[in-house]
Design a protein around this motif. Sequence first.
Motif, short mmCIF file in Angstrom:
data_model
loop_
_atom_site.label_atom_id
_atom_site.label_comp_id
_atom_site.label_asym_id
_atom_site.label_seq_id
_atom_site.Cartn_x
_atom_site.Cartn_y
_atom_site.Cartn_z
N ALA A 89 6.61 -44.03 -27.42
CA ALA A 89 6.90 -42.65 -27.36
C ALA A 89 6.65 -42.37 -28.65
N ILE A 92 2.91 -41.97 -29.14
CA ILE A 92 2.18 -40.72 -28.27
C ILE A 92 2.69 -39.23 -28.94
N GLY A 93 4.10 -39.42 -29.56
CA GLY A 93 4.44 -38.11 -30.24
C GLY A 93 3.66 -37.95 -31.26
N ILE A 96 0.34 -36.45 -30.33
CA ILE A 96 0.69 -34.95 -29.82
C ILE A 96 0.54 -34.06 -31.17
N LEU A 254 3.99 -47.72 -19.86
CA LEU A 254 3.14 -46.44 -20.16
C LEU A 254 3.20 -45.50 -18.87
N THR A 257 7.52 -41.92 -16.71
CA THR A 257 7.09 -40.41 -17.35
C THR A 257 8.18 -40.24 -18.47
N GLU A 258 9.28 -40.81 -18.52
CA GLU A 258 10.46 -40.38 -19.50
C GLU A 258 9.74 -40.82 -20.92
N ILE A 259 8.75 -41.67 -21.10
CA ILE A 259 7.97 -41.91 -22.53
C ILE A 259 7.62 -40.54 -22.95
N TYR A 260 6.94 -40.01 -21.95
CA TYR A 260 5.98 -38.81 -22.31
C TYR A 260 6.79 -37.44 -22.62
N THR A 262 10.05 -38.03 -23.83
CA THR A 262 10.60 -38.35 -24.96
C THR A 262 9.60 -37.86 -26.12
N ALA A 263 8.22 -38.38 -26.21
CA ALA A 263 7.10 -38.56 -27.02
C ALA A 263 7.02 -36.71 -27.43
N LEU A 264 6.68 -35.84 -26.36
CA LEU A 264 6.88 -34.34 -26.48
C LEU A 264 8.07 -33.81 -27.34
#
Length: 509
Positions: A89, A92-93, A96, A254, A257-260, A262-264
């Motif tokens: 995360a 990915i953050g 972003i 990966l 969906t919680e990873i994304y 958290t990343a956002l």
Amino acid sequence: MTKPHFFSHLKSDIPSSIVVFLVAVPLCLGIALASGAPLFSGIIAGIVGGIVVGLISGSSVGVSGPAAGLAVIVLAAIESLGYETFLVAVIIGGVIQLIFGFLKGGVIAYYFPSSVIKGMLSGIGIIIILKQIPHAFGYDKDYEGDLSFAQPDGHTTFSELWYMLDYITPGAVVITVVSMAILILWEQNFMKKIPIFKVVQGPLVAVVVGILLNIIFKNIPNLTLLKSQIVSIPEAGSVMGFFNQFSTPDFSGLGNTEIYVTALTIAVVASLETLLCVEATDKLDPQKRVTPTNRELKAQGIGNIISGLIGGLPITQVIVRSSANIQSGNKTKASAVFHGVLLLLCVMAIPNILNLIPLASLAAILFVVGYKLAKPSLFRQMYNMGSEQFIPFVVTIVGIVFTDLLIGIGLGMIVGVTYILWNNFQTPYHYNPADYKDGKPVKIQLAEEVSFLNKARILHTLNDMPEDSHVIVDATKTRIIHPDVLEILDDFGKNAPTRNIKFEVVGMK
């Protein structure tokens, strides 16, 4: 004027980097502890924030590392995902944030009112002082770097001050007093004129003396410091042991969906804190240089990608480190980079020496940092500028002290924007009834922008126009006029003949 070379101001930048390094060590460890992450992850984030972000960033004064504002988010994510999956995360953050930078999202930084930014600096200065008082007296279970009013140990910023009175440690108090005396001495003008003391910074001397006192106090029962009252960096027994403290992300999750989400969240909060810090540090910078905010977002994004890849916490630009850097007289971003190098070298080579540093000595250093951020002269300056500047300034400070950084900024922004809207409501046009003379046209000069908020005032003014008059609405300087206002003008024009009023609108585009 030519741009200074990276190594052109080492005489100023190296001493500054040492001070930032001393401030950063306990903050990196404290934020890692509060985040429920391995202690070494905070050090990794500090190293990456210094070296990687420092090299890429366009800021001459900003210093990056793990931030307390993300601690709660990180703690919840680690508990839910596990640390190795959480690192994905972070990566990915960072991606972003890179996208934010390429989309020129850094422009947001220029929309924070100056009064709110100055309130943020003063609020953080007050919080730093309040939070360090318990450490100065030898007791505080709350982690270093926390800026929130409600603390993890169940206390608040103010109740902690009362609670600490039952746990005062004489050794810590002595070290605090001696350290403060050294720091105050170093601030005197006659000391600044001595060449050697321009290189050897007061904070470094205070920490060295603190270490010596800590060693001496080990043989004096009533003055001995507890383990919780000194820095505590994980010590590796070998080179391999050092590298084993790094973690690698688990990309098998990966599909979660919680990873994304958290990343956002990390990307948005980290970017906002960074942009706030950039605005604040640019105001503190004696040379008033302007940081390219889009480049800063890209630098933070790359920093978070690398930090996540090697097991570090998320990174932002941090006001405590940055203000310590500025106050220590740095000239270029080399000081931020060197502080990261120092972190890396010292945790590899001399963690046992770092683990002798009393938190009381560091508290004294942060007292000085906090005072310089919240000088009484700034309060007087803001008060003299009038309520429009002073009230958002004070609301921001109170919000930060009694909630946290982002909420305090939000409250200040609401008050600041309210003033803007009120001013916009008050001045949609220029017209002074005292200038009206019988037989002369009444001229109403519309402002550059006329919004729906101006409806009531314009309607009231038009209704007060005397009968048998000639009314001219001048829109030659107007760029934007809301349809609701146009409707009011149209309705008045239709009704004007019933009051024998000649009505004109000129310059309407």
